[in-house]
Design a protein around this motif. Structure first.
Motif, short mmCIF file in Angstrom:
data_model
loop_
_atom_site.label_atom_id
_atom_site.label_comp_id
_atom_site.label_asym_id
_atom_site.label_seq_id
_atom_site.Cartn_x
_atom_site.Cartn_y
_atom_site.Cartn_z
N VAL A 82 86.57 -11.92 3.81
CA VAL A 82 88.00 -12.16 3.63
C VAL A 82 88.76 -10.83 3.57
CG1 VAL A 82 89.73 -13.05 2.01
CG2 VAL A 82 87.71 -14.41 2.55
N ALA A 83 88.18 -9.83 2.93
CA ALA A 83 88.84 -8.53 2.80
C ALA A 83 89.09 -7.89 4.16
CB ALA A 83 88.01 -7.60 1.91
N MET A 88 95.24 -5.91 6.17
CA MET A 88 96.52 -5.49 6.74
C MET A 88 97.69 -6.20 6.07
SD MET A 88 95.51 -5.15 10.73
CE MET A 88 94.94 -6.83 10.78
N GLU A 89 97.48 -7.45 5.67
CA GLU A 89 98.53 -8.17 4.96
C GLU A 89 98.73 -7.59 3.56
OE1 GLU A 89 99.58 -12.68 3.46
OE2 GLU A 89 97.85 -12.36 4.73
N SER A 94 100.77 -6.06 8.58
CA SER A 94 101.06 -7.25 9.37
C SER A 94 101.06 -8.44 8.44
CB SER A 94 100.04 -7.43 10.49
OG SER A 94 98.80 -7.82 9.96
N SER A 95 101.41 -9.59 8.99
CA SER A 95 101.41 -10.79 8.17
C SER A 95 100.31 -11.73 8.67
CB SER A 95 102.76 -11.50 8.23
OG SER A 95 103.05 -11.89 9.55
N ARG A 101 91.70 -7.74 14.44
CA ARG A 101 92.37 -6.47 14.16
C ARG A 101 91.82 -5.84 12.88
NH1 ARG A 101 98.57 -7.11 14.31
NH2 ARG A 101 98.45 -4.93 13.69
N GLY A 102 91.44 -6.68 11.93
CA GLY A 102 90.86 -6.16 10.70
C GLY A 102 89.55 -5.45 10.94
N VAL A 103 88.71 -6.04 11.79
CA VAL A 103 87.43 -5.41 12.12
C VAL A 103 87.65 -4.12 12.90
CG1 VAL A 103 85.33 -5.71 13.50
CG2 VAL A 103 86.09 -7.54 12.01
N SER A 104 88.67 -4.10 13.76
CA SER A 104 88.92 -2.88 14.53
C SER A 104 89.41 -1.74 13.64
CB SER A 104 89.94 -3.15 15.64
OG SER A 104 91.22 -3.40 15.10
#
Length: 134
Positions: A82-83, A88-89, A94-95, A101-104
């Motif tokens: 989940v983290a 990013m949020e 981002s929302s 995108r989190g993994v990148s």
């Protein structure tokens, strides 16, 4: 001889896991936005990590230690996933949930934290399997 001598490697790996929360986990452009450290997720991980600390360092009986430890390990593994999707949020970049995108944006230190925690989970389970077989 101390009857808890078999927990020594488990204690060391637990301390290493806690130290990993002080490492930077996420960033897209470190020059612009800096790093996002693992301790920003402390409110999420505080209770499961505290329970794991009690299971590692406390004097619970074997069944309680095993049940509470396994539940906390599963919870922490879910929270690590989940983290990576929510960082990013939380950091107002981002929302919403965006796992790709989190993994990148995940730094190698995040993956080291995940690996150390998986090692802790395996050692935790093997420690109590070894103890139950005696």
């Amino acid at each position: 001889m101390n009857k808890f001598h078999f927990l020594k490697p488990l204690k060391l790996i637990y301390i290493l896991t806690v130290v990993c929360f002080l490492l930077p986990w996420f960033s897209f452009f470190p020059e612009v936005m800096g790093y996002r450290f693992g301790y920003i997720f402390l409110p999420w991980f505080a209770i499961p990590m505290s329970i794991l600390g009690i299971c590692t360092f406390g004097r619970l009986n074997r069944k309680r230690r095993l049940v509470l430890g396994e539940l906390s390990i599963i919870t922490n593994l879910i929270l690590l996933v989940v983290a990576v999707g929510k960082w990013m949020e939380i950091c107002n970049i981002s929302s919403g949930w965006d796992l790709a995108r989190g993994v990148s944006g995940a730094l190698p230190t995040y993956w080291i934290t995940v690996a150390v925690f998986i090692i802790y989970a395996v050692v935790f389970r093997c420690t109590f399997l070894k103890k139950n077989n005696k």
